[in-house]
Write a protein that holds these residues in place. Structure first.
Motif: not given
Ligand SMILES: [Mn+2]
Ligand SMILES: [Mn+2]
Ligand SMILES: [Zn+2]
Ligand SMILES: [Zn+2]
Lengths: 150, 150
Positions: B86, B128, B91, B72, B107
């Motif tokens: 990634k 994204s 994420h 990423d 997160y």
DNA sequence: TTTTCATTTGAATATGAATTTCAATTTCAT
DNA sequence: ATGAAATTGAAATTCATATTCAAATGAAAA
């Protein structure tokens, strides 16, 4: 409270800078155009209006506007820095369309609060943030042969 | 499910690319270093390990890793593009310290959900996003004469 | 107003990361 | 092993950003 142009002039005062025709013109056009503008875009905008100012001066004035708290840097994911007018209370995030490059300005107090909480959990003192969501805007997802929207 | 290196090799296969020593070496070092790396940083990392590869190849391989869904792009606010590994399900967003340049990976499923909702309200299809919060990390806010932390 | 001196301007130049070029090298299917 | 096609990497190019410096301008003093 304080109008952007006054903020700018105060910054000029406080830092022993001078009020010049170029600074006034550049700030004026920037402030009334409510868009994300790159140095070159603003430079062209000025030219179209018959206002003369060198690229270097536009560049430097945008930096000044930024330092004086009147302009925010924005980064749309392409590789050019743009600026937008920053008014007292209008922090916002962006939904950026990757097809037509248009953007929607959004704000969610809930997201903002969650961010504060997240930072607090890590003993991190936030001073600014940037949330950009990239994707396809409504117009673009409707049209098939998708070209520029806006 | 699928290990990053397999993903990369599949991408190579699917696109009639070739498996070269450089690609394997570069991908290897990138994947095991769990950091945000710029082209130059990865190039130096390779040199330090006695692996020879040109900057151009490092650059191109990082692009490949990105296209193959293994890397990423991250942008820490300074002006160099970095990449991070990634993996399927990781994420995350970043708290970036403006004093020492370190970053904390965070997160919040609540924030993610709020984003979905926000997009839905605007008929925007997100693909994204990027949330970076800039500020001062715990270590830096403790020490007075603040220098590099990490 | 005129003088004085610092600041500002802008064309040109420099910088630096990102990207491309192209001749030499390497890969890989046959 | 052979040869067409892909890859490599040093060097060159691109492009936004940033700086240089001589000329122009601003503003304070005379
Ligand atoms: Mn905006
Ligand atoms: Mn990360
Ligand atoms: Zn926000
Ligand atoms: Zn996120």
């Amino acid at each position: 409270m304080k109008t952007p142009i006054k903020k700018f002039r105060k910054y000029i005062d406080d830092n022993n800078l001078q009020v010049t025709r170029q600074r006034i013109d550049i700030a004026g056009v920037f402030l009334e155009s409510r868009r994300h503008l790159s140095v070159d875009e603003l430079y062209e905008l000025l030219r179209n209006r018959g206002i003369s100012a060198g690229r270097a001066t536009v560049f430097r004035t945008l930096k000044l506007l930024n330092k004086s708290g009147v302009a925010d840097e924005v980064d749309q994911g392409d590789k050019v820095t743009r600026y937008e007018v920053k008014t007292e209370d209008t922090h916002h995030d962006h939904l950026v369309c990757t097809v037509c490059d248009s953007y929607i300005e959004v704000y969610s107090s809930q997201i903002e609060e969650m961010q504060e909480k997240l930072c607090a959990e890590h003993g991190f003192k936030p001073s600014s943030h940037r949330l950009d969501i990239f994707g396809i805007c409504l117009k673009c997802s409707k049209k098939k042969g998708n070209k520029k929207c806006i």
